[in-house]
Design an enzyme around this catalytic site. Structure first.
Site, PDB file in Angstrom:
ATOM      1  N   SER B  21       0.830  -1.207   0.000  1.00 51.56           N
ATOM      2  CA  SER B  21       0.000   0.000   0.000  1.00 51.56           C
ATOM      3  C   SER B  21       0.866   1.261   0.000  1.00 51.56           C
ATOM      4  O   SER B  21       1.873   1.342   0.703  1.00 51.56           O
ATOM      5  CB  SER B  21      -0.891  -0.012   1.239  1.00 51.56           C
ATOM      6  OG  SER B  21      -1.684   1.146   1.271  1.00 51.56           O
ATOM      7  N   CYS B 131      -2.329   4.918  12.431  1.00 48.53           N
ATOM      8  CA  CYS B 131      -2.885   6.268  12.540  1.00 48.53           C
ATOM      9  C   CYS B 131      -3.070   6.634  14.003  1.00 48.53           C
ATOM     10  O   CYS B 131      -3.387   5.780  14.829  1.00 48.53           O
ATOM     11  CB  CYS B 131      -4.251   6.357  11.860  1.00 48.53           C
ATOM     12  SG  CYS B 131      -4.347   5.566  10.271  1.00 48.53           S
ATOM     13  N   GLY B 245      11.418  -3.565   2.836  1.00 52.29           N
ATOM     14  CA  GLY B 245      12.719  -3.592   2.182  1.00 52.29           C
ATOM     15  C   GLY B 245      12.930  -4.711   1.194  1.00 52.29           C
ATOM     16  O   GLY B 245      14.048  -4.921   0.720  1.00 52.29           O
TER      17      GLY B 245
END
Lengths: 245, 304
Positions: B21, B131, B245
């Protein structure tokens, strides 16, 4: 856009920290002046987005100002070094929308895409009026190249050591019949030009720190009157009426 | 012939490769470059209830072996995504898509899941709990096991679709968070989100990113992600999507040996838009080298 291998052919110093770098490879994805390439330099994670100064069937010319370690490496790469490149990125200048009396304005390293634009306008039978701004005479470059194209050329320097003493805005104001601008340069310059009442419309080339360069990461978006736009994919050229500062 | 298919909480993927995402938009830019049907799935851009413009410029910085971003969840909002993006996804991708959602309250998470429940092509809902919770003084839902469990319970009540909680690495014990999600009913976990970082501009002597901090991603975080997937695999039984990564087919195998069932590829897509395509093409040879006929045999292999 396509992903191609470009080979360094030459690099020459034009002034101070400004170099002209010529690359060889497949240029088929480049369709408009003002587009850019995104170069993968050895040892750096992110690519370097660099405006295309000019191109032909097999070469790309870049004007590069050393701004950090990446651009420092780029201008010093030896002939023959191969660079993985995303080519033909961004929307580009469209001079067919510029009417009868455009003025082309470049500030500092921002003159790079103005050259390719001027050459294509000349090829289309238009003699462009080009205004270039530099800090000082010692920082000036590419004047002979513009003259060789047959452009009408205006020059301003901040210290008055060459051309008019002042800014490119002063050059534009000196030609009040010019009502359409095509320009690239530092943000304060773009903002000052955008505010000139003589301009009815124009195309302004922006820059931003980019993640991908092809529209996926939305790292480079800026607000416009038509919502947020990606400098890399929806730009780098924005039109006068959509720009907010 | 190596079998690359994997099963993620009942959802069959033709291979374990999922663009992460925030690095793949809603697929549009990549579908212009290659047939994205080769992907196992893709996780769409993090979507919140309302449109978000994101953070001011600059949002991007570089570092050795990776990058920082502070995009700030720029997205058109869940209703616009369902109206404008879902029909386009159906045109460019035939498999199950992963719907990444964000939220600033339990109700926002639940409402987003309710709206996605009837979107057929959504195979999995990936819940970003990085969030800040507006009702708990800005503390991240994902940095507290009890809060992470509350979000899990809320989203599980709101949808029948499999729910994967996307975990932040910016915690003391990620395995404890994962366990809390599992106990609260999560169908899987996805880790890691970006690591919190900062760069300072030496010319201005100020943080380089306007938001001051940004999320670190890229090859430099890969060993951190492998270690955390390892720890979570030891702590939970639900499937893990490994992320962080990953740049090569070898990295995918490593992540799976640490415990991942599927693998997300993030920053590598930004550097090379064909990264996932290249990884998928190289996976069979890596499996053959490792002596497995089914790639799913790799999952957790390093723990044996």
């Amino acid at each position: 856009m396509n992903k191609v291998t470009y080979t360094i052919r030459s690099s020459r110093q034009l002034a101070g920290d400004i170099f002209e770098v010529i690359l060889e490879g497949d240029t088929s994805a480049i369709t408009m002046p003002g587009q850019f390439v995104n170069l993968d330099l050895p040892g750096f994670f992110l690519r370097r987005p660099i405006s295309i100064c000019d191109w032909d069937e097999s070469t790309v010319k870049l004007l590069v100002k050393i701004a950090g370690k990446g651009t420092d490496m780029l201008v010093h790469l030896k002939s023959g070094v191969e660079l993985d490149t995303l080519s033909g990125l961004g929307n580009g200048f469209d001079f067919t929308l510029a009417g009868e009396h455009p003025i082309l304005v470049g500030g500092g390293i921002g003159i790079a895409p103005i050259y390719g634009l001027a050459r294509r306008m000349k090829a289309a039978g238009i003699t462009p009026l080009v205004a270039l701004g530099f800090r000082s005479a010692k920082d000036a470059f590419y004047l002979e190249e513009f003259k060789a194209l047959g452009c009408e050329l205006l020059v301003a320097t901040e210290d008055g050591s060459m051309g008019m003493k002042g800014f490119v805005t002063d050059l534009v104001k000196s030609r009040p019949e010019r009502d359409y601008i095509l320009t690239c340069g530092p943000l304060p310059m773009l903002k000052a030009l955008h505010a000139l009442p003589q301009l009815t419309d124009g195309q302004f080339s922006f820059e931003a720190r980019m993640g991908c360069g092809f529209g996926a990461c939305v790292g480079c978006t800026i607000p416009t009157k038509d919502g947020y736009k990606r400098v890399c994919k929806d730009g780098p050229i924005l039109y006068k009426e959509e720009i907010v500062w | 012939m190596v079998n690359l298919s994997v099963n993620l909480a009942g959802v069959e993927l033709k291979n374990p490769i999922i663009p992460a995402s925030g690095t793949f938009g809603f697929g549009r830019e990549y579908a212009e470059l290659y047939d994205i049907n080769i992907l196992g799935s893709f996780s769409w851009k993090g979507t919140t209830a309302d449109m978000r413009l994101g953070n001011p410029q600059p949002r991007i910085a570089e570092m050795a072996g990776g990058m920082l971003n502070a995009v700030g969840l720029q997205n058109p909002g869940i209703d616009a995504v369902i109206r404008d993006e879902v029909p386009n996804i159906a045109k460019i991708f035939s498999g199950p898509v992963i719907a990444n959602i964000g939220g600033f309250s339990l109700e926002e998470y639940a409402e987003n899941c309710r709206k996605l429940n009837d979107v057929e092509q959504v195979g999995i809902i990936e819940v970003n709990i990085s969030c800040p919770n507006v009702h708990a003084g800005g503390k991240n839902f994902g940095s507290d096991p009890a809060l992470a469990a509350q979000v899990t319970e809320a989203v599980k009540k709101a949808t029948n679709k499999p729910v994967f909680m996307k975990l932040t690495p910016n915690v003391t014990d990620i395995a404890a968070i994962a366990k809390a999600c599992e106990d609260a009913g999560a169908d899987g976990v996805c880790l890691i989100n970006t690591l919190l970082g900062m760069r300072i501009n030496l010319n201005t002597k100020k943080p380089l990113i306007a938001n001051r901090t940004g999320g670190v991603s890229g090859p430099a975080v890969f060993p951190v992600a492998v270690r955390m997937v390892w720890d979570v695999y030891e702590a939970v039984k639900i499937p893990i999507i490994g992320c962080g990564g990953v740049s090569s087919a070898e990295d995918v195998a490593e992540m799976m040996l640490a415990g991942a069932t599927a693998v997300e590829v993030g920053a590598a897509n930004l550097k090379d838009p064909y990264a996932c395509k290249t990884i998928i093409e190289n996976l069979p040879a890596v499996c053959e080298r490792l002596g497995v006929a089914n790639i799913s045999e790799l999952t957790g292999g390093a723990h044996k």
